[in-house]
Enzyme design. Structure first.
Site, short mmCIF file in Angstrom:
data_model
loop_
_atom_site.label_atom_id
_atom_site.label_comp_id
_atom_site.label_asym_id
_atom_site.label_seq_id
_atom_site.Cartn_x
_atom_site.Cartn_y
_atom_site.Cartn_z
N PRO A 103 0.82 -1.21 0.00
CA PRO A 103 0.00 0.00 0.00
C PRO A 103 0.85 1.26 0.00
O PRO A 103 1.90 1.31 0.66
CB PRO A 103 -0.80 -0.12 1.30
CG PRO A 103 -0.82 -1.58 1.59
CD PRO A 103 0.50 -2.11 1.12
N CYS A 104 0.42 2.26 -0.75
CA CYS A 104 1.24 3.48 -0.88
C CYS A 104 0.71 4.65 -0.08
O CYS A 104 1.35 5.68 0.01
CB CYS A 104 1.32 3.88 -2.35
SG CYS A 104 -0.24 4.49 -3.01
#
Length: 499
Positions: A103-104
């Site tokens: 996840p960013c």
């Protein structure tokens, strides 16, 4: 620091014909894994924290072996703990390739210097917990010494809070001895019946490659303006003045003479009809959890497109005479609205049509002397049974009826809770897409099974990397690592025929 002889030994093994071993981090149910397996890789392990997704991965890639069906929190599972639990020995020798999509969101304001600081000092995440998941991914790269790394994520990773996170990650991997490049690929150009835009980063050891190649498109489509506009926003930082960034590479351009992109009807038109309004009227469609254990025989229209044949005949994941996971959401208010929408209609059109249905009902009740008083409780109850409560100026994209002649728009992870973004193009069926239809639109074959019930399955599918896109990336990586040796499992839906 990893002994350089480990990289040399791995490369010699592959060049001698050994099968590259993949560790899939943040694996979900296994979209990346399936694509890499189809390209000739061995899926040696996975790390996934969500229980149903981890079980799906274990079922589909390891025959349900409980060691592989367990969920793992990457922040609490070290590489050595993982390999010990799987009986794979030392982490540095267990895998050749690391893939995954961490996840960013956590990095909205972390700049390059901050990321470098965190990457070089393992305890830094204690001062900035937003960075933890990416740091765990980089820690696995450090511990497992892969010859190649593949990272998939949303296009916004290139312009997230004013920072190009893909460039920052590429920069870190470069300092660790890799050649790293990233680009944006649209799944529709690679045989997926969905216009899904994704960032793909490939890093290969500098002992192996001096540059990176991205896969050539196999299909062509003129993307809608919304996709080109979003791409321009994402690329704003990557397309900074020449010399500023080193990691970005433009994606290979599709040739207009390639086969047309796979359409929604070509992808799901063969599946059994689900006539939602009829089932509702007969009491056969009720509220409650939808299990995935019912097999429905193929009946009626049996469109045999090249894509359908690929989904039914995927080696190791073949379909049968029945279809699994063909279940839909219970939406009694909205089926009649779906039936009246035209392909491409969105929530503003749905809201107007619902209001029209409500007014028609008021007129019918007036004719029999039963029209409720305006704004009375009875009026408001009746209105709620016909008209969705959302503001059509704030939720224009909440609903969308698919076009049969085009690939679907991007499937989202919350499809199980909000299926209105993919309303079936067939007005007779008048419903959102089923779990199996969502799987088809993501290019999961019919023999791929999902653990859990309907909503977890929708979430797994929406979060996944389309396997055919993953296969295109994997085939390119295999070529760069192992040369042009003959590979097994590659004929699947790789048509190069011209229109």
């Amino acid at each position: 620091m990893i002994d350089s002889r480990i990289f040399k030994h791995k490369l010699q093994r592959l060049r001698a014909g050994g099968c590259p071993r993949v560790l899939d981090l943040f694996s979900g149910c296994g979209g990346l894994s399936l694509g890499f397996k189809a390209a000739g890789f061995k899926i040696a392990g996975a790390v996934e924290c969500e229980a149903d997704a981890a079980r799906s991965h274990g079922i589909n890639f390891h025959g349900g072996d409980e060691r592989y069906c367990k969920s793992h929190d990457i922040t609490k599972t070290s590489p050595s703990d993982l390999t010990a639990g799987l009986g794979l020995g030392d982490a540095a020798g267990a895998f050749d390739i690391l893939v995954g999509g961490p996840p960013c969101q956590a990095f909205a304001r972390v700049g390059r210097s901050k990321l470098r600081e965190v990457a070089e000092h393992p305890e830094a995440f204690r001062h900035d917990p937003r960075s933890r998941l990416y740091i765990e991914y980089l820690n696995y790269v450090e511990a497992c010494a892969p010859l190649a790394v593949v990272i998939e994520n949303v296009p916004d990773m290139l312009n997230h809070g004013g920072h190009n996170l893909a460039e920052e990650i590429a920069d870190i991997l470069t300092t660790r001895g890799y050649v790293a490049r990233y680009t944006l690929l649209n799944a529709a150009f690679y045989g997926v019946p969905q216009m899904r835009e994704r960032m793909i980063l490939i890093a290969i050891r500098s002992e192996v490659a001096d540059d990176i190649e991205f896969p050539e498109p196999s299909h062509w489509i003129d993307l809608p303006s919304g996709y080109t506009g979003s791409r321009a926003v994402a690329l704003k930082l990557a397309l900074a003045p020449a010399g500023t960034l080193s990691g970005y590479r433009a994606a290979p351009k599709p040739d207009g003479d390639l086969p047309s992109a796979v359409t929604a009807e070509q992808a799901i038109g063969d599946l059994p009809e689900i006539l939602a309004r009829e089932l509702l009227a007969a009491g056969e469609l009720r509220r409650g959890a939808r299990k995935l254990d019912v097999a429905i025989p193929y009946t009626g229209h049996n469109l045999q497109s090249e894509y359908v044949r690929a989904m039914r005949q995927w080696p190791g994941y073949e379909g049968t005479a029945t279809v699994w996971d063909h279940v839909i959401r219970y939406l009694p208010r909205d089926y009649r609205i779906f039936a009246g929408l035209k392909p491409g209609d969105q929530y503003p059109e749905a809201s107007r049509y619902a209001r029209q249905l409500f007014e028609d009902e008021l007129r019918r009740l007036a004719q029999v002397g039963k029209r409720p008083l305006a704004d009375s409780p009875q009026w408001r109850d009746l209105e709620a049974r016909f008209v969705p409560p959302y503001d059509d100026s704030k939720f224009p994209n909440k609903w969308r009826k698919m076009e049969s002649s085009m690939p679907a728009r991007t499937l989202l992870a919350h499809l199980g809770k909000d299926g209105y973004s993919h309303i079936h193009y067939d007005s007779e069926q008048a419903r959102p897409i089923s779990v199996r239809e969502a799987a088809r639109l993501q290019s999961f074959p019919d023999g791929f099974r999902f653990a859990g019930t309907m909503n977890p399955a929708f979430r797994q599918i929406g979060n996944a990397v389309p396997p055919l896109l993953a296969k295109a990336v994997a085939t390119s990586v295999m070529s760069q690592l192992c040369g042009n040796r003959q590979l097994e499992g590659l004929p699947l839906f790789a048509s190069s025929a011209r229109r």
